[in-house]
Design a protein around this motif. Structure first.
Motif, PDB file in Angstrom:
ATOM      1  N   UNK A 120      -6.839 -28.780 -22.227  1.00  0.00           N
ATOM      2  CA  UNK A 120      -5.935 -28.864 -21.074  1.00  0.00           C
ATOM      3  C   UNK A 120      -5.328 -30.258 -20.956  1.00  0.00           C
ATOM      4  N   UNK A 121      -6.114 -31.283 -21.265  1.00  0.00           N
ATOM      5  CA  UNK A 121      -5.596 -32.651 -21.186  1.00  0.00           C
ATOM      6  C   UNK A 121      -4.540 -32.907 -22.257  1.00  0.00           C
ATOM      7  N   UNK A 122      -4.786 -32.387 -23.465  1.00  0.00           N
ATOM      8  CA  UNK A 122      -3.790 -32.513 -24.531  1.00  0.00           C
ATOM      9  C   UNK A 122      -2.492 -31.820 -24.127  1.00  0.00           C
ATOM     10  N   UNK A 123      -2.620 -30.639 -23.516  1.00  0.00           N
ATOM     11  CA  UNK A 123      -1.437 -29.920 -23.050  1.00  0.00           C
ATOM     12  C   UNK A 123      -0.664 -30.746 -22.030  1.00  0.00           C
ATOM     13  N   UNK A 124      -1.383 -31.398 -21.132  1.00  0.00           N
ATOM     14  CA  UNK A 124      -0.721 -32.238 -20.139  1.00  0.00           C
ATOM     15  C   UNK A 124      -0.019 -33.424 -20.807  1.00  0.00           C
ATOM     16  N   UNK A 125      -0.700 -34.074 -21.759  1.00  0.00           N
ATOM     17  CA  UNK A 125      -0.113 -35.235 -22.430  1.00  0.00           C
ATOM     18  C   UNK A 125       1.166 -34.864 -23.171  1.00  0.00           C
ATOM     19  N   UNK A 126       1.159 -33.677 -23.760  1.00  0.00           N
ATOM     20  CA  UNK A 126       2.333 -33.230 -24.497  1.00  0.00           C
ATOM     21  C   UNK A 126       3.504 -32.987 -23.554  1.00  0.00           C
ATOM     22  N   UNK A 127       3.235 -32.381 -22.400  1.00  0.00           N
ATOM     23  CA  UNK A 127       4.311 -31.990 -21.489  1.00  0.00           C
ATOM     24  C   UNK A 127       4.699 -33.080 -20.491  1.00  0.00           C
ATOM     25  N   UNK A 128       3.702 -33.869 -20.021  1.00  0.00           N
ATOM     26  CA  UNK A 128       3.979 -34.814 -18.933  1.00  0.00           C
ATOM     27  C   UNK A 128       3.360 -36.176 -19.213  1.00  0.00           C
ATOM     28  N   UNK A 129       3.604 -36.718 -20.362  1.00  0.00           N
ATOM     29  CA  UNK A 129       2.969 -37.981 -20.745  1.00  0.00           C
ATOM     30  C   UNK A 129       3.274 -39.098 -19.754  1.00  0.00           C
ATOM     31  N   UNK A 149     -30.877 -29.477 -18.945  1.00  0.00           N
ATOM     32  CA  UNK A 149     -31.280 -28.161 -19.443  1.00  0.00           C
ATOM     33  C   UNK A 149     -30.635 -27.948 -20.811  1.00  0.00           C
ATOM     34  N   UNK A 150     -31.439 -27.816 -21.892  1.00  0.00           N
ATOM     35  CA  UNK A 150     -30.862 -27.687 -23.237  1.00  0.00           C
ATOM     36  C   UNK A 150     -29.897 -26.512 -23.375  1.00  0.00           C
ATOM     37  N   UNK A 151     -30.174 -25.416 -22.690  1.00  0.00           N
ATOM     38  CA  UNK A 151     -29.295 -24.257 -22.791  1.00  0.00           C
ATOM     39  C   UNK A 151     -27.908 -24.564 -22.229  1.00  0.00           C
ATOM     40  N   UNK A 152     -27.870 -25.201 -21.071  1.00  0.00           N
ATOM     41  CA  UNK A 152     -26.591 -25.541 -20.454  1.00  0.00           C
ATOM     42  C   UNK A 152     -25.893 -26.642 -21.237  1.00  0.00           C
ATOM     43  N   UNK A 153     -26.678 -27.606 -21.741  1.00  0.00           N
ATOM     44  CA  UNK A 153     -26.088 -28.727 -22.461  1.00  0.00           C
ATOM     45  C   UNK A 153     -25.360 -28.254 -23.710  1.00  0.00           C
ATOM     46  N   UNK A 154     -25.947 -27.314 -24.408  1.00  0.00           N
ATOM     47  CA  UNK A 154     -25.296 -26.794 -25.605  1.00  0.00           C
ATOM     48  C   UNK A 154     -24.011 -26.064 -25.279  1.00  0.00           C
ATOM     49  N   UNK A 155     -24.049 -25.242 -24.237  1.00  0.00           N
ATOM     50  CA  UNK A 155     -22.859 -24.481 -23.858  1.00  0.00           C
ATOM     51  C   UNK A 155     -21.783 -25.375 -23.260  1.00  0.00           C
ATOM     52  N   UNK A 156     -22.182 -26.540 -22.730  1.00  0.00           N
ATOM     53  CA  UNK A 156     -21.209 -27.429 -22.091  1.00  0.00           C
ATOM     54  C   UNK A 156     -20.177 -27.943 -23.082  1.00  0.00           C
ATOM     55  N   UNK A 157     -20.504 -27.906 -24.371  1.00  0.00           N
ATOM     56  CA  UNK A 157     -19.529 -28.329 -25.378  1.00  0.00           C
ATOM     57  C   UNK A 157     -18.284 -27.456 -25.319  1.00  0.00           C
ATOM     58  N   UNK A 158     -18.475 -26.177 -24.994  1.00  0.00           N
ATOM     59  CA  UNK A 158     -17.329 -25.275 -24.857  1.00  0.00           C
ATOM     60  C   UNK A 158     -16.462 -25.729 -23.697  1.00  0.00           C
ATOM     61  N   UNK A 159     -17.098 -26.027 -22.562  1.00  0.00           N
ATOM     62  CA  UNK A 159     -16.350 -26.486 -21.409  1.00  0.00           C
ATOM     63  C   UNK A 159     -15.639 -27.803 -21.671  1.00  0.00           C
ATOM     64  N   UNK A 160     -16.308 -28.721 -22.392  1.00  0.00           N
ATOM     65  CA  UNK A 160     -15.686 -30.007 -22.715  1.00  0.00           C
ATOM     66  C   UNK A 160     -14.460 -29.793 -23.605  1.00  0.00           C
ATOM     67  N   UNK A 161     -14.566 -28.870 -24.542  1.00  0.00           N
ATOM     68  CA  UNK A 161     -13.423 -28.562 -25.412  1.00  0.00           C
ATOM     69  C   UNK A 161     -12.277 -27.977 -24.609  1.00  0.00           C
ATOM     70  N   UNK A 162     -12.608 -27.171 -23.601  1.00  0.00           N
ATOM     71  CA  UNK A 162     -11.577 -26.570 -22.754  1.00  0.00           C
ATOM     72  C   UNK A 162     -10.830 -27.660 -21.971  1.00  0.00           C
ATOM     73  N   UNK A 163     -11.589 -28.625 -21.435  1.00  0.00           N
ATOM     74  CA  UNK A 163     -10.970 -29.732 -20.709  1.00  0.00           C
ATOM     75  C   UNK A 163     -10.080 -30.558 -21.641  1.00  0.00           C
ATOM     76  N   UNK A 164     -10.588 -30.828 -22.857  1.00  0.00           N
ATOM     77  CA  UNK A 164      -9.807 -31.611 -23.818  1.00  0.00           C
ATOM     78  C   UNK A 164      -8.499 -30.902 -24.153  1.00  0.00           C
ATOM     79  N   UNK A 213      -7.622 -29.463 -13.870  1.00  0.00           N
ATOM     80  CA  UNK A 213      -8.472 -28.601 -13.041  1.00  0.00           C
ATOM     81  C   UNK A 213      -7.906 -27.189 -12.939  1.00  0.00           C
ATOM     82  N   UNK A 214      -6.631 -27.071 -12.620  1.00  0.00           N
ATOM     83  CA  UNK A 214      -6.040 -25.746 -12.429  1.00  0.00           C
ATOM     84  C   UNK A 214      -6.027 -24.958 -13.727  1.00  0.00           C
ATOM     85  N   UNK A 215      -5.653 -25.600 -14.839  1.00  0.00           N
ATOM     86  CA  UNK A 215      -5.591 -24.901 -16.119  1.00  0.00           C
ATOM     87  C   UNK A 215      -6.970 -24.423 -16.544  1.00  0.00           C
ATOM     88  N   UNK A 216      -7.983 -25.293 -16.440  1.00  0.00           N
ATOM     89  CA  UNK A 216      -9.351 -24.891 -16.805  1.00  0.00           C
ATOM     90  C   UNK A 216      -9.861 -23.796 -15.873  1.00  0.00           C
TER      91      UNK A 216
END
Length: 467
Positions: A434-443, A417-432, A93-96
Protein backbone atom coordinates in the motif's frame (compact mmCIF):
# COMPACT_ATOMS: atom_id res chain seq x y z
CA UNK A 1 -25.42 8.66 -9.46
CA UNK A 2 -24.33 12.16 -8.53
CA UNK A 3 -20.84 13.25 -7.48
CA UNK A 4 -22.06 16.02 -5.20
CA UNK A 5 -24.94 14.07 -3.64
CA UNK A 6 -24.27 14.01 0.14
CA UNK A 7 -24.75 11.04 2.37
CA UNK A 8 -28.00 11.25 4.30
CA UNK A 9 -28.05 11.66 8.07
CA UNK A 10 -30.66 9.03 8.85
CA UNK A 11 -29.12 7.13 11.80
CA UNK A 12 -30.29 7.89 15.34
CA UNK A 13 -28.18 7.47 18.46
CA UNK A 14 -29.83 4.06 18.95
CA UNK A 15 -28.84 3.00 15.43
CA UNK A 16 -25.27 4.18 16.00
CA UNK A 17 -25.13 2.34 19.33
CA UNK A 18 -26.28 -0.84 17.55
CA UNK A 19 -23.42 -0.37 15.08
CA UNK A 20 -20.95 -0.16 17.98
CA UNK A 21 -22.33 -3.23 19.75
CA UNK A 22 -22.74 -5.20 16.53
CA UNK A 23 -19.19 -4.46 15.39
CA UNK A 24 -17.74 -5.58 18.75
CA UNK A 25 -19.88 -8.63 19.51
CA UNK A 26 -18.92 -11.13 16.86
CA UNK A 27 -18.30 -14.85 17.01
CA UNK A 28 -15.19 -14.41 19.16
CA UNK A 29 -17.05 -14.29 22.48
CA UNK A 30 -18.31 -17.81 21.80
CA UNK A 31 -14.73 -19.17 21.58
CA UNK A 32 -12.07 -16.68 22.78
CA UNK A 33 -12.67 -17.14 26.54
CA UNK A 34 -11.14 -20.62 26.23
CA UNK A 35 -7.84 -19.12 25.11
CA UNK A 36 -8.02 -16.42 27.78
CA UNK A 37 -8.63 -18.98 30.54
CA UNK A 38 -5.78 -21.18 29.33
CA UNK A 39 -3.33 -18.27 29.30
CA UNK A 40 -4.48 -16.74 32.60
CA UNK A 41 -4.18 -20.02 34.48
CA UNK A 42 -6.94 -19.59 37.07
CA UNK A 43 -10.61 -18.59 37.21
CA UNK A 44 -9.82 -15.40 39.12
CA UNK A 45 -7.05 -14.31 36.75
CA UNK A 46 -9.23 -15.04 33.71
CA UNK A 47 -11.96 -12.75 35.03
CA UNK A 48 -9.32 -10.17 35.99
CA UNK A 49 -8.00 -10.23 32.40
CA UNK A 50 -11.51 -9.57 31.08
CA UNK A 51 -11.96 -6.80 33.63
CA UNK A 52 -8.70 -5.10 32.65
CA UNK A 53 -9.61 -5.52 28.98
CA UNK A 54 -12.98 -3.93 29.68
CA UNK A 55 -11.30 -1.00 31.44
CA UNK A 56 -8.99 -0.44 28.47
CA UNK A 57 -12.01 -0.63 26.16
CA UNK A 58 -13.74 2.06 28.22
CA UNK A 59 -10.62 4.24 28.01
CA UNK A 60 -10.78 3.74 24.26
CA UNK A 61 -14.47 4.61 24.24
CA UNK A 62 -13.79 7.93 25.97
CA UNK A 63 -10.94 8.66 23.56
CA UNK A 64 -12.88 7.78 20.43
CA UNK A 65 -15.97 9.61 21.67
CA UNK A 66 -14.04 12.87 21.65
CA UNK A 67 -12.51 12.06 18.25
CA UNK A 68 -15.90 11.17 16.81
CA UNK A 69 -17.29 14.57 17.74
CA UNK A 70 -14.21 16.23 16.25
CA UNK A 71 -14.67 14.62 12.81
CA UNK A 72 -18.39 13.77 12.43
CA UNK A 73 -18.17 12.81 8.77
CA UNK A 74 -17.94 9.70 6.60
CA UNK A 75 -14.66 7.87 7.13
CA UNK A 76 -13.77 10.01 10.14
CA UNK A 77 -10.96 7.70 11.25
CA UNK A 78 -9.22 8.21 7.91
CA UNK A 79 -9.35 11.99 8.38
CA UNK A 80 -7.90 11.71 11.88
CA UNK A 81 -4.95 9.58 10.75
CA UNK A 82 -4.35 11.81 7.73
CA UNK A 83 -4.36 15.03 9.71
CA UNK A 84 -2.33 13.69 12.63
CA UNK A 85 0.38 11.76 10.79
CA UNK A 86 0.21 12.75 7.12
CA UNK A 87 -1.60 11.70 3.98
CA UNK A 88 0.42 8.51 3.50
CA UNK A 89 -0.71 7.08 6.85
CA UNK A 90 -4.39 7.63 6.08
CA UNK A 91 -4.02 6.17 2.59
CA UNK A 92 -2.19 3.05 3.76
CA UNK A 93 -4.73 2.49 6.51
CA UNK A 94 -7.74 2.62 4.20
CA UNK A 95 -6.16 0.47 1.48
CA UNK A 96 -5.02 -2.21 3.95
CA UNK A 97 -8.34 -2.09 5.76
CA UNK A 98 -10.44 -2.43 2.61
CA UNK A 99 -8.38 -5.02 0.75
CA UNK A 100 -7.34 -7.20 3.70
CA UNK A 101 -8.95 -6.52 7.09
CA UNK A 102 -12.51 -5.73 6.01
CA UNK A 103 -12.57 -7.90 2.90
CA UNK A 104 -10.95 -10.83 4.72
CA UNK A 105 -13.26 -10.51 7.72
CA UNK A 106 -16.29 -10.32 5.41
CA UNK A 107 -15.29 -13.53 3.65
CA UNK A 108 -14.44 -15.52 6.78
CA UNK A 109 -17.53 -14.36 8.68
CA UNK A 110 -19.73 -15.37 5.73
CA UNK A 111 -18.22 -18.88 5.87
CA UNK A 112 -18.77 -19.06 9.65
CA UNK A 113 -22.39 -18.03 9.19
CA UNK A 114 -23.00 -20.66 6.49
CA UNK A 115 -21.27 -23.43 8.48
CA UNK A 116 -23.31 -22.76 11.62
CA UNK A 117 -26.57 -22.51 9.70
CA UNK A 118 -25.79 -25.89 8.14
CA UNK A 119 -25.12 -27.42 11.56
CA UNK A 120 -28.34 -25.92 12.94
CA UNK A 121 -30.46 -27.20 10.03
CA UNK A 122 -28.76 -30.41 8.93
CA UNK A 123 -26.51 -31.22 11.85
CA UNK A 124 -23.38 -31.17 9.68
CA UNK A 125 -21.25 -28.78 7.62
CA UNK A 126 -21.86 -28.67 3.86
CA UNK A 127 -19.29 -29.62 1.23
CA UNK A 128 -16.52 -27.07 0.50
CA UNK A 129 -17.85 -25.90 -2.87
CA UNK A 130 -21.43 -25.60 -1.69
CA UNK A 131 -20.26 -23.71 1.40
CA UNK A 132 -18.21 -21.34 -0.76
CA UNK A 133 -21.16 -20.73 -3.08
CA UNK A 134 -23.52 -20.01 -0.19
CA UNK A 135 -20.97 -17.65 1.40
CA UNK A 136 -20.61 -15.71 -1.85
CA UNK A 137 -24.39 -15.50 -2.18
CA UNK A 138 -24.64 -14.26 1.40
CA UNK A 139 -22.05 -11.51 0.80
CA UNK A 140 -23.90 -10.38 -2.33
CA UNK A 141 -27.25 -10.37 -0.53
CA UNK A 142 -26.01 -8.29 2.40
CA UNK A 143 -24.22 -5.91 0.03
CA UNK A 144 -27.44 -5.38 -1.95
CA UNK A 145 -29.38 -4.71 1.28
CA UNK A 146 -26.88 -2.03 2.31
CA UNK A 147 -26.84 -0.53 -1.17
CA UNK A 148 -30.64 -0.24 -1.06
CA UNK A 149 -30.40 2.32 1.74
CA UNK A 150 -28.63 2.95 5.03
CA UNK A 151 -31.89 2.28 6.88
CA UNK A 152 -31.91 -1.30 5.57
CA UNK A 153 -28.44 -1.91 6.92
CA UNK A 154 -29.38 -0.26 10.21
CA UNK A 155 -32.50 -2.42 10.59
CA UNK A 156 -30.48 -5.60 10.06
CA UNK A 157 -27.91 -4.36 12.56
CA UNK A 158 -30.50 -3.50 15.20
CA UNK A 159 -32.23 -6.89 14.89
CA UNK A 160 -29.06 -8.96 15.05
CA UNK A 161 -27.76 -6.97 18.03
CA UNK A 162 -30.92 -7.79 19.98
CA UNK A 163 -30.49 -11.50 19.17
CA UNK A 164 -26.79 -11.45 20.10
CA UNK A 165 -27.35 -9.82 23.47
CA UNK A 166 -30.34 -12.08 24.20
CA UNK A 167 -28.22 -15.16 23.46
CA UNK A 168 -25.37 -14.10 25.73
CA UNK A 169 -27.77 -13.17 28.52
CA UNK A 170 -29.46 -16.56 28.08
CA UNK A 171 -26.13 -18.29 28.71
CA UNK A 172 -25.78 -16.26 31.91
CA UNK A 173 -29.35 -17.14 32.91
CA UNK A 174 -28.60 -20.84 32.46
CA UNK A 175 -25.65 -20.51 34.82
CA UNK A 176 -27.74 -18.65 37.39
CA UNK A 177 -30.52 -21.25 37.32
CA UNK A 178 -28.37 -24.39 37.27
CA UNK A 179 -27.53 -26.11 40.56
CA UNK A 180 -23.90 -25.74 41.73
CA UNK A 181 -23.46 -29.50 42.27
CA UNK A 182 -24.65 -30.15 38.73
CA UNK A 183 -22.11 -27.70 37.38
CA UNK A 184 -19.22 -29.29 39.25
CA UNK A 185 -20.04 -32.66 37.72
CA UNK A 186 -19.43 -31.32 34.23
CA UNK A 187 -16.07 -29.62 34.94
CA UNK A 188 -13.32 -31.39 33.00
CA UNK A 189 -9.92 -32.41 34.30
CA UNK A 190 -7.95 -30.44 31.71
CA UNK A 191 -4.94 -28.69 33.26
CA UNK A 192 -3.31 -26.06 31.06
CA UNK A 193 0.28 -24.98 31.52
CA UNK A 194 0.58 -22.29 34.17
CA UNK A 195 2.39 -19.00 33.53
CA UNK A 196 3.51 -16.44 36.07
CA UNK A 197 0.35 -14.48 37.01
CA UNK A 198 1.63 -11.21 35.51
CA UNK A 199 2.76 -12.94 32.32
CA UNK A 200 -0.51 -14.87 32.17
CA UNK A 201 -2.65 -11.73 32.39
CA UNK A 202 -0.45 -9.91 29.86
CA UNK A 203 -0.78 -12.78 27.40
CA UNK A 204 -4.52 -13.13 28.03
CA UNK A 205 -5.10 -9.44 27.29
CA UNK A 206 -4.22 -9.99 23.62
CA UNK A 207 -7.25 -12.16 22.75
CA UNK A 208 -9.36 -10.22 25.24
CA UNK A 209 -8.82 -6.84 23.58
CA UNK A 210 -9.17 -8.31 20.11
CA UNK A 211 -12.60 -9.54 21.23
CA UNK A 212 -13.46 -6.07 22.57
CA UNK A 213 -12.34 -4.32 19.35
CA UNK A 214 -14.66 -2.85 16.72
CA UNK A 215 -16.22 0.29 18.21
CA UNK A 216 -14.11 2.47 15.89
CA UNK A 217 -16.32 1.46 12.97
CA UNK A 218 -19.03 3.90 14.00
CA UNK A 219 -16.56 6.70 13.21
CA UNK A 220 -16.75 5.60 9.59
CA UNK A 221 -20.52 6.29 9.64
CA UNK A 222 -20.18 9.86 10.92
CA UNK A 223 -21.67 11.31 7.74
CA UNK A 224 -24.95 9.46 8.25
CA UNK A 225 -25.59 9.97 11.97
CA UNK A 226 -28.05 12.66 13.05
CA UNK A 227 -26.55 15.31 15.36
CA UNK A 228 -23.17 13.52 15.21
CA UNK A 229 -21.41 15.83 17.66
CA UNK A 230 -23.85 14.56 20.30
CA UNK A 231 -24.85 11.08 19.10
CA UNK A 232 -21.43 9.69 18.13
CA UNK A 233 -19.95 10.11 21.65
CA UNK A 234 -23.14 8.76 23.24
CA UNK A 235 -23.22 5.71 20.97
CA UNK A 236 -19.56 4.83 21.53
CA UNK A 237 -19.66 5.15 25.33
CA UNK A 238 -23.06 3.44 25.67
CA UNK A 239 -22.20 0.65 23.24
CA UNK A 240 -18.84 -0.18 24.80
CA UNK A 241 -20.31 -0.03 28.32
CA UNK A 242 -23.06 -2.50 27.40
CA UNK A 243 -20.56 -4.89 25.82
CA UNK A 244 -18.19 -4.74 28.80
CA UNK A 245 -21.03 -5.58 31.18
CA UNK A 246 -22.37 -8.43 29.04
CA UNK A 247 -18.89 -9.88 28.40
CA UNK A 248 -18.09 -9.94 32.10
CA UNK A 249 -21.41 -11.65 32.84
CA UNK A 250 -21.09 -14.29 30.12
CA UNK A 251 -17.49 -15.10 31.10
CA UNK A 252 -18.64 -15.63 34.67
CA UNK A 253 -21.33 -17.93 33.26
CA UNK A 254 -18.84 -19.98 31.24
CA UNK A 255 -16.66 -20.46 34.32
CA UNK A 256 -19.66 -21.28 36.51
CA UNK A 257 -20.96 -23.90 34.07
CA UNK A 258 -17.69 -25.59 33.12
CA UNK A 259 -15.14 -24.53 35.72
CA UNK A 260 -11.80 -22.98 34.77
CA UNK A 261 -10.27 -26.18 33.39
CA UNK A 262 -13.42 -26.93 31.43
CA UNK A 263 -13.40 -23.49 29.81
CA UNK A 264 -9.66 -23.66 29.07
CA UNK A 265 -9.96 -27.08 27.45
CA UNK A 266 -13.13 -26.50 25.41
CA UNK A 267 -13.04 -26.21 21.62
CA UNK A 268 -16.77 -25.43 21.33
CA UNK A 269 -17.15 -23.31 24.43
CA UNK A 270 -20.67 -21.90 24.16
CA UNK A 271 -22.10 -25.22 22.99
CA UNK A 272 -20.36 -27.11 25.81
CA UNK A 273 -21.62 -24.61 28.39
CA UNK A 274 -25.25 -24.84 27.25
CA UNK A 275 -25.01 -28.64 26.91
CA UNK A 276 -24.38 -28.85 30.67
CA UNK A 277 -28.09 -28.18 31.20
CA UNK A 278 -29.64 -28.68 27.73
CA UNK A 279 -27.68 -31.54 26.22
CA UNK A 280 -30.14 -32.30 23.43
CA UNK A 281 -31.06 -28.97 21.88
CA UNK A 282 -28.32 -26.80 23.31
CA UNK A 283 -25.74 -27.34 20.58
CA UNK A 284 -28.08 -26.57 17.71
CA UNK A 285 -29.41 -23.53 19.53
CA UNK A 286 -25.87 -22.20 19.92
CA UNK A 287 -25.19 -22.90 16.23
CA UNK A 288 -28.16 -20.68 15.38
CA UNK A 289 -26.89 -18.00 17.76
CA UNK A 290 -23.39 -18.06 16.25
CA UNK A 291 -24.89 -17.89 12.74
CA UNK A 292 -26.98 -14.84 13.67
CA UNK A 293 -24.01 -13.20 15.36
CA UNK A 294 -21.84 -13.84 12.29
CA UNK A 295 -24.57 -12.42 10.07
CA UNK A 296 -24.66 -9.27 12.18
CA UNK A 297 -20.88 -8.82 11.95
CA UNK A 298 -21.03 -9.44 8.19
CA UNK A 299 -23.63 -6.70 7.90
CA UNK A 300 -21.48 -4.37 10.03
CA UNK A 301 -18.51 -4.85 7.68
CA UNK A 302 -20.55 -3.95 4.59
CA UNK A 303 -22.42 -1.16 6.40
CA UNK A 304 -19.35 0.66 7.73
CA UNK A 305 -16.33 -0.42 5.69
CA UNK A 306 -17.31 1.20 2.35
CA UNK A 307 -17.42 4.63 4.04
CA UNK A 308 -13.62 4.57 4.37
CA UNK A 309 -13.22 3.99 0.63
CA UNK A 310 -15.79 6.73 0.03
CA UNK A 311 -13.85 9.18 2.22
CA UNK A 312 -10.53 8.40 0.53
CA UNK A 313 -12.07 8.87 -2.91
CA UNK A 314 -13.75 12.16 -1.92
CA UNK A 315 -10.35 13.32 -0.71
CA UNK A 316 -8.97 12.84 -4.23
CA UNK A 317 -6.73 9.86 -3.41
CA UNK A 318 -8.73 7.01 -4.93
CA UNK A 319 -10.80 6.47 -8.06
CA UNK A 320 -13.43 9.23 -8.15
CA UNK A 321 -16.23 6.74 -8.84
CA UNK A 322 -15.84 5.38 -5.29
CA UNK A 323 -16.76 8.81 -3.95
CA UNK A 324 -20.15 8.80 -5.63
CA UNK A 325 -23.46 8.44 -3.80
CA UNK A 326 -26.61 7.03 -5.39
CA UNK A 327 -28.98 9.90 -6.11
CA UNK A 328 -32.13 8.20 -4.80
CA UNK A 329 -30.76 5.63 -2.34
CA UNK A 330 -28.24 7.95 -0.69
CA UNK A 331 -25.65 5.17 -0.32
CA UNK A 332 -22.06 4.85 -1.65
CA UNK A 333 -22.99 2.00 -4.01
CA UNK A 334 -19.62 1.77 -5.86
CA UNK A 335 -17.68 1.57 -2.58
CA UNK A 336 -20.03 -1.14 -1.27
CA UNK A 337 -19.62 -3.08 -4.51
CA UNK A 338 -15.82 -2.88 -4.38
CA UNK A 339 -15.63 -4.15 -0.79
CA UNK A 340 -18.03 -7.03 -1.52
CA UNK A 341 -16.07 -7.91 -4.68
CA UNK A 342 -12.76 -7.84 -2.76
CA UNK A 343 -14.18 -10.27 -0.18
CA UNK A 344 -15.42 -12.63 -2.90
CA UNK A 345 -12.09 -12.52 -4.76
CA UNK A 346 -10.18 -13.32 -1.56
CA UNK A 347 -12.49 -16.24 -0.86
CA UNK A 348 -12.17 -17.69 -4.35
CA UNK A 349 -8.42 -17.13 -4.77
CA UNK A 350 -7.11 -17.77 -1.25
CA UNK A 351 -9.81 -20.07 0.12
CA UNK A 352 -10.96 -20.14 3.72
CA UNK A 353 -7.56 -21.17 5.11
CA UNK A 354 -5.67 -18.57 3.10
CA UNK A 355 -7.98 -15.73 4.13
CA UNK A 356 -7.75 -16.84 7.75
CA UNK A 357 -3.93 -16.70 7.62
CA UNK A 358 -4.15 -13.25 6.07
CA UNK A 359 -6.39 -12.03 8.87
CA UNK A 360 -4.07 -13.46 11.52
CA UNK A 361 -1.24 -11.31 10.20
CA UNK A 362 -3.32 -8.22 9.54
CA UNK A 363 -4.80 -8.27 13.06
CA UNK A 364 -1.41 -7.23 14.42
CA UNK A 365 -1.10 -4.51 11.77
CA UNK A 366 -4.64 -3.30 12.48
CA UNK A 367 -3.66 -2.95 16.14
CA UNK A 368 -0.95 -0.46 15.10
CA UNK A 369 -3.53 1.80 13.46
CA UNK A 370 -5.83 1.38 16.46
CA UNK A 371 -3.10 2.71 18.74
CA UNK A 372 -2.25 5.51 16.29
CA UNK A 373 -5.89 6.61 16.20
CA UNK A 374 -6.09 6.64 19.99
CA UNK A 375 -2.96 8.78 20.23
CA UNK A 376 -4.17 11.06 17.40
CA UNK A 377 -6.06 13.21 19.89
CA UNK A 378 -2.74 14.12 21.54
CA UNK A 379 -1.08 14.83 18.20
CA UNK A 380 -3.96 16.97 16.94
CA UNK A 381 -4.16 18.90 20.21
CA UNK A 382 -0.49 19.79 19.79
CA UNK A 383 -0.62 20.58 16.06
CA UNK A 384 -3.94 22.44 16.12
CA UNK A 385 -4.24 23.89 19.65
CA UNK A 386 -7.00 26.32 18.67
CA UNK A 387 -9.19 23.85 16.76
CA UNK A 388 -12.79 23.64 17.92
CA UNK A 389 -13.53 20.51 19.98
CA UNK A 390 -17.29 19.98 20.40
CA UNK A 391 -16.73 17.36 23.12
CA UNK A 392 -13.97 17.28 25.71
CA UNK A 393 -13.88 14.05 27.65
CA UNK A 394 -12.62 14.07 31.25
CA UNK A 395 -9.09 12.89 31.85
CA UNK A 396 -7.43 14.40 28.79
CA UNK A 397 -4.57 13.79 28.04
CA UNK A 398 -4.15 10.93 30.53
CA UNK A 399 -7.02 8.79 29.14
CA UNK A 400 -5.89 8.70 25.47
CA UNK A 401 -2.27 8.26 26.59
CA UNK A 402 -3.16 5.26 28.76
CA UNK A 403 -5.25 3.78 25.96
CA UNK A 404 -2.49 4.23 23.39
CA UNK A 405 0.13 2.69 25.68
CA UNK A 406 -2.20 -0.24 26.46
CA UNK A 407 -2.75 -0.89 22.75
CA UNK A 408 0.99 -0.74 22.10
CA UNK A 409 1.44 -3.26 24.90
CA UNK A 410 -1.07 -5.57 23.22
CA UNK A 411 0.88 -5.27 19.96
CA UNK A 412 4.06 -6.28 21.77
CA UNK A 413 2.24 -9.15 23.46
CA UNK A 414 0.89 -10.38 20.14
CA UNK A 415 4.33 -10.17 18.57
CA UNK A 416 5.71 -12.43 21.30
CA UNK A 417 3.33 -15.15 20.12
CA UNK A 418 5.26 -17.16 17.47
CA UNK A 419 2.08 -17.99 15.56
CA UNK A 420 1.07 -14.34 15.21
CA UNK A 421 4.64 -13.21 14.56
CA UNK A 422 4.99 -15.50 11.59
CA UNK A 423 1.68 -14.45 10.08
CA UNK A 424 2.49 -10.78 10.68
CA UNK A 425 4.90 -10.93 7.75
CA UNK A 426 1.84 -11.11 5.50
CA UNK A 427 0.42 -7.98 7.09
CA UNK A 428 3.77 -6.18 6.83
CA UNK A 429 3.92 -7.06 3.13
CA UNK A 430 0.40 -5.70 2.69
CA UNK A 431 1.40 -2.39 4.31
CA UNK A 432 4.54 -2.20 2.15
CA UNK A 433 2.46 -2.75 -0.97
CA UNK A 434 0.00 0.00 0.00
CA UNK A 435 2.87 2.38 0.75
CA UNK A 436 4.51 1.66 -2.60
CA UNK A 437 1.17 2.36 -4.28
CA UNK A 438 0.96 5.69 -2.49
CA UNK A 439 4.55 6.63 -3.43
CA UNK A 440 3.85 5.87 -7.06
CA UNK A 441 0.65 7.93 -7.19
CA UNK A 442 1.25 10.73 -4.65
CA UNK A 443 4.98 11.02 -4.03
CA UNK A 444 4.78 14.78 -3.46
CA UNK A 445 2.12 14.39 -0.75
CA UNK A 446 4.18 12.16 1.54
CA UNK A 447 5.29 15.02 3.78
CA UNK A 448 2.95 15.96 6.68
CA UNK A 449 0.68 18.94 6.28
CA UNK A 450 1.79 22.29 7.57
CA UNK A 451 -0.05 23.27 10.76
CA UNK A 452 -2.76 25.80 10.17
CA UNK A 453 -6.53 25.76 10.36
CA UNK A 454 -7.48 22.22 11.33
CA UNK A 455 -8.26 20.08 8.26
CA UNK A 456 -10.76 18.32 10.55
CA UNK A 457 -12.93 21.43 10.53
CA UNK A 458 -16.24 20.99 8.75
CA UNK A 459 -16.94 23.10 5.70
CA UNK A 460 -20.15 25.16 6.00
CA UNK A 461 -23.13 23.37 4.49
CA UNK A 462 -21.12 20.26 3.66
CA UNK A 463 -22.15 16.86 5.03
CA UNK A 464 -19.38 14.98 3.26
CA UNK A 465 -15.69 15.39 2.69
CA UNK A 466 -14.65 17.98 0.18
CA UNK A 467 -12.75 16.53 -2.76
Amino acid sequence: MADAEPLRRELSSLDATAVVIGAIVGVGIFFTPSRVAALAGTRQLALLAWGIGGLIALLGALTFAELGALVPRAGGQYELLRDAYGAATGFVYVVCNATATQAGATGVIALVCVDNLAVAIHGAILGPWLTLGCAIGLVLGVALANAAGVRWGARIQNLTVVVKLATLLAVAAVALLAAPEELEAFATAHSPARLHPVAGIAAALVPTLFTFGGWQQVLWMGGEVKRPERNLPISIIAGVSVVVGVYMLVNWAYLALLGHDGVAGSETLAADAIAVVFAGTGRRAIAVAVAVSAFGVLNAQLLTGPRLLFALARDGRLWPVLGRVHASRGTPVPAIAVLALAAIVLLVVAGADGVDRLLTGVVLVDGVFFALTGLASLVLARRFPHAERPVRMPGFPVVPLLFGVAELGVIVGAWLDPEVRGAAAIGAAWIAGALVLYLVRFRRQLTPRTPGPSPCAKSPGDDTLSP
